[in-house]
Design a protein around this motif. Structure first.
Motif, PDB file in Angstrom:
ATOM      1  N   ALA A  11      74.109   7.841  25.947  1.00  0.00           N
ATOM      2  CA  ALA A  11      73.098   8.455  25.075  1.00  0.00           C
ATOM      3  C   ALA A  11      73.765   9.190  23.919  1.00  0.00           C
ATOM      4  CB  ALA A  11      72.208   9.391  25.878  1.00  0.00           C
ATOM      5  N   SER A  12      74.848   9.895  24.208  1.00  0.00           N
ATOM      6  CA  SER A  12      75.580  10.610  23.169  1.00  0.00           C
ATOM      7  C   SER A  12      76.176   9.641  22.152  1.00  0.00           C
ATOM      8  CB  SER A  12      76.687  11.449  23.819  1.00  0.00           C
ATOM      9  OG  SER A  12      77.468  12.078  22.842  1.00  0.00           O
ATOM     10  N   MET A  13      76.730   8.541  22.633  1.00  0.00           N
ATOM     11  CA  MET A  13      77.298   7.536  21.728  1.00  0.00           C
ATOM     12  C   MET A  13      76.223   6.876  20.881  1.00  0.00           C
ATOM     13  SD  MET A  13      80.277   5.576  23.718  1.00  0.00           S
ATOM     14  CE  MET A  13      81.869   6.023  23.068  1.00  0.00           C
ATOM     15  N   MET A  14      75.072   6.648  21.474  1.00  0.00           N
ATOM     16  CA  MET A  14      73.975   6.048  20.714  1.00  0.00           C
ATOM     17  C   MET A  14      73.596   6.948  19.551  1.00  0.00           C
ATOM     18  SD  MET A  14      71.671   4.488  23.855  1.00  0.00           S
ATOM     19  CE  MET A  14      70.241   4.062  22.859  1.00  0.00           C
ATOM     20  N   GLU A  15      73.603   8.238  19.790  1.00  0.00           N
ATOM     21  CA  GLU A  15      73.244   9.169  18.717  1.00  0.00           C
ATOM     22  C   GLU A  15      74.358   9.262  17.674  1.00  0.00           C
ATOM     23  OE1 GLU A  15      71.131  13.404  17.914  1.00  0.00           O
ATOM     24  OE2 GLU A  15      71.828  12.991  19.945  1.00  0.00           O
ATOM     25  N   ARG A  16      75.596   9.405  18.127  1.00  0.00           N
ATOM     26  CA  ARG A  16      76.726   9.552  17.202  1.00  0.00           C
ATOM     27  C   ARG A  16      76.991   8.290  16.393  1.00  0.00           C
ATOM     28  NH1 ARG A  16      79.954  11.275  21.731  1.00  0.00           N
ATOM     29  NH2 ARG A  16      81.171   9.418  21.279  1.00  0.00           N
ATOM     30  N   ARG A  17      76.922   7.145  17.033  1.00  0.00           N
ATOM     31  CA  ARG A  17      77.314   5.886  16.392  1.00  0.00           C
ATOM     32  C   ARG A  17      76.177   5.152  15.699  1.00  0.00           C
ATOM     33  NH1 ARG A  17      82.694   5.402  15.600  1.00  0.00           N
ATOM     34  NH2 ARG A  17      83.719   6.500  17.274  1.00  0.00           N
ATOM     35  N   GLY A  19      72.761   6.776  15.357  1.00  0.00           N
ATOM     36  CA  GLY A  19      71.684   7.662  14.941  1.00  0.00           C
ATOM     37  C   GLY A  19      70.428   7.538  15.788  1.00  0.00           C
ATOM     38  N   VAL A  20      70.582   6.992  16.994  1.00  0.00           N
ATOM     39  CA  VAL A  20      69.445   6.804  17.901  1.00  0.00           C
ATOM     40  C   VAL A  20      69.472   7.920  18.932  1.00  0.00           C
ATOM     41  CG1 VAL A  20      68.423   5.297  19.646  1.00  0.00           C
ATOM     42  CG2 VAL A  20      69.420   4.315  17.580  1.00  0.00           C
ATOM     43  N   SER A  21      68.439   8.745  18.904  1.00  0.00           N
ATOM     44  CA  SER A  21      68.380   9.885  19.811  1.00  0.00           C
ATOM     45  C   SER A  21      67.509   9.559  21.024  1.00  0.00           C
ATOM     46  CB  SER A  21      67.803  11.096  19.066  1.00  0.00           C
ATOM     47  OG  SER A  21      67.768  12.210  19.920  1.00  0.00           O
ATOM     48  N   VAL A  22      68.112   9.673  22.204  1.00  0.00           N
ATOM     49  CA  VAL A  22      67.377   9.444  23.448  1.00  0.00           C
ATOM     50  C   VAL A  22      67.942  10.394  24.503  1.00  0.00           C
ATOM     51  CG1 VAL A  22      68.889   7.542  24.154  1.00  0.00           C
ATOM     52  CG2 VAL A  22      66.626   7.714  25.133  1.00  0.00           C
ATOM     53  N   GLU A  23      67.068  10.972  25.275  1.00  0.00           N
ATOM     54  CA  GLU A  23      67.493  11.864  26.348  1.00  0.00           C
ATOM     55  C   GLU A  23      68.208  11.041  27.425  1.00  0.00           C
ATOM     56  OE1 GLU A  23      67.294  15.210  26.620  1.00  0.00           O
ATOM     57  OE2 GLU A  23      66.541  15.189  24.562  1.00  0.00           O
ATOM     58  N   PRO A  24      69.327  11.542  27.941  1.00  0.00           N
ATOM     59  CA  PRO A  24      70.058  10.809  28.982  1.00  0.00           C
ATOM     60  C   PRO A  24      69.200  10.440  30.190  1.00  0.00           C
ATOM     61  CG  PRO A  24      71.397  12.605  28.157  1.00  0.00           C
ATOM     62  CD  PRO A  24      70.028  12.756  27.537  1.00  0.00           C
ATOM     63  N   SER A  42      71.556  -4.707  17.232  1.00  0.00           N
ATOM     64  CA  SER A  42      72.811  -5.326  17.652  1.00  0.00           C
ATOM     65  C   SER A  42      74.014  -4.747  16.911  1.00  0.00           C
ATOM     66  CB  SER A  42      72.753  -6.843  17.462  1.00  0.00           C
ATOM     67  OG  SER A  42      72.495  -7.164  16.113  1.00  0.00           O
ATOM     68  N   LEU A  43      73.843  -4.369  15.669  1.00  0.00           N
ATOM     69  CA  LEU A  43      74.936  -3.772  14.909  1.00  0.00           C
ATOM     70  C   LEU A  43      75.313  -2.404  15.495  1.00  0.00           C
ATOM     71  CD1 LEU A  43      76.855  -4.192  12.585  1.00  0.00           C
ATOM     72  CD2 LEU A  43      75.157  -3.187  11.071  1.00  0.00           C
ATOM     73  N   GLY A  44      74.301  -1.639  15.864  1.00  0.00           N
ATOM     74  CA  GLY A  44      74.556  -0.346  16.506  1.00  0.00           C
ATOM     75  C   GLY A  44      75.272  -0.514  17.828  1.00  0.00           C
ATOM     76  N   LEU A  45      74.872  -1.518  18.593  1.00  0.00           N
ATOM     77  CA  LEU A  45      75.515  -1.779  19.885  1.00  0.00           C
ATOM     78  C   LEU A  45      76.965  -2.204  19.686  1.00  0.00           C
ATOM     79  CD1 LEU A  45      75.331  -1.909  22.936  1.00  0.00           C
ATOM     80  CD2 LEU A  45      74.394  -4.223  22.711  1.00  0.00           C
ATOM     81  N   LEU A  46      77.227  -2.997  18.671  1.00  0.00           N
ATOM     82  CA  LEU A  46      78.589  -3.416  18.362  1.00  0.00           C
ATOM     83  C   LEU A  46      79.472  -2.204  18.049  1.00  0.00           C
ATOM     84  CD1 LEU A  46      80.492  -5.821  17.971  1.00  0.00           C
ATOM     85  CD2 LEU A  46      79.742  -5.890  15.588  1.00  0.00           C
ATOM     86  N   GLY A  47      78.927  -1.253  17.306  1.00  0.00           N
ATOM     87  CA  GLY A  47      79.660  -0.018  17.005  1.00  0.00           C
ATOM     88  C   GLY A  47      79.951   0.790  18.253  1.00  0.00           C
ATOM     89  N   ALA A  51      83.580   1.796  19.860  1.00  0.00           N
ATOM     90  CA  ALA A  51      83.901   3.195  20.182  1.00  0.00           C
ATOM     91  C   ALA A  51      84.332   3.333  21.636  1.00  0.00           C
ATOM     92  CB  ALA A  51      82.695   4.086  19.898  1.00  0.00           C
ATOM     93  N   LEU A  52      83.691   2.588  22.519  1.00  0.00           N
ATOM     94  CA  LEU A  52      84.074   2.630  23.942  1.00  0.00           C
ATOM     95  C   LEU A  52      85.500   2.138  24.124  1.00  0.00           C
ATOM     96  CD1 LEU A  52      80.782   1.305  25.552  1.00  0.00           C
ATOM     97  CD2 LEU A  52      81.770   3.580  25.874  1.00  0.00           C
ATOM     98  N   GLU A  53      85.859   1.089  23.416  1.00  0.00           N
ATOM     99  CA  GLU A  53      87.228   0.580  23.509  1.00  0.00           C
ATOM    100  C   GLU A  53      88.229   1.636  23.058  1.00  0.00           C
ATOM    101  OE1 GLU A  53      87.093  -4.190  23.195  1.00  0.00           O
ATOM    102  OE2 GLU A  53      86.962  -3.133  21.276  1.00  0.00           O
TER     103      GLU A  53
END
Length: 85
Positions: A11-17, A19-24, A42-47, A51-53
Motif C-alpha cells: 500500500a505504501s509503495m502504491m502511494e509513493r510510486r 500516487g494511489v492511496s489505499v488503506e493497508p 500497468s505502468l504504475g505496477l511496473l514502477g 522499486a521492489l527489486e
C-alpha cells in the motif's frame, strides 16, 4: 525491510510510486480484486515491481508486472524472497 512483502508495504509503495492511496487493511481485505479497482494501472505496477527489486535486492520475475491482483503480486514476490532465504 522484512523478508516478506506485506500489504502495508505494498500500500505504501502504491502511494509513493503511483500516487494511489489505499488503506493497508482494505488492500488486504480486497486482495483478490484487480489492481485497476484500486486505480493502479500497468505502468504504475511496473514502477512498483522495479522499486521492489531495488529495495529487496532481488530479481523479480518479468511476469510479476502482469499480476492482476495484490494477492497474486504478494505470492510472486514472497516466493522469490523465500527462495533467497
Amino acid at each position: 525491510m522484512d523478508t516478506q512483502l506485506t500489504y502495508a508495504e505494498l500500500a505504501s509503495m502504491m502511494e509513493r510510486r503511483a500516487g494511489v492511496s489505499v488503506e493497508p487493511l482494505q488492500l488486504e481485505l480486497r486482495s483478490a480484486e484487480r489492481f485497476t479497482e484500486f486505480g493502479l494501472d500497468s505502468l504504475g505496477l511496473l514502477g512498483i515491481v522495479g522499486a521492489l527489486e531495488n529495495e529487496y535486492g532481488a530479481s523479480i520475475p518479468a511476469d510479476a508486472d502482469a499480476c492482476k491482483t495484490p494477492a497474486e503480486l504478494l505470492t510472486v514476490v514472497n516466493d522469490v524472497l523465500k527462495a533467497r532465504a
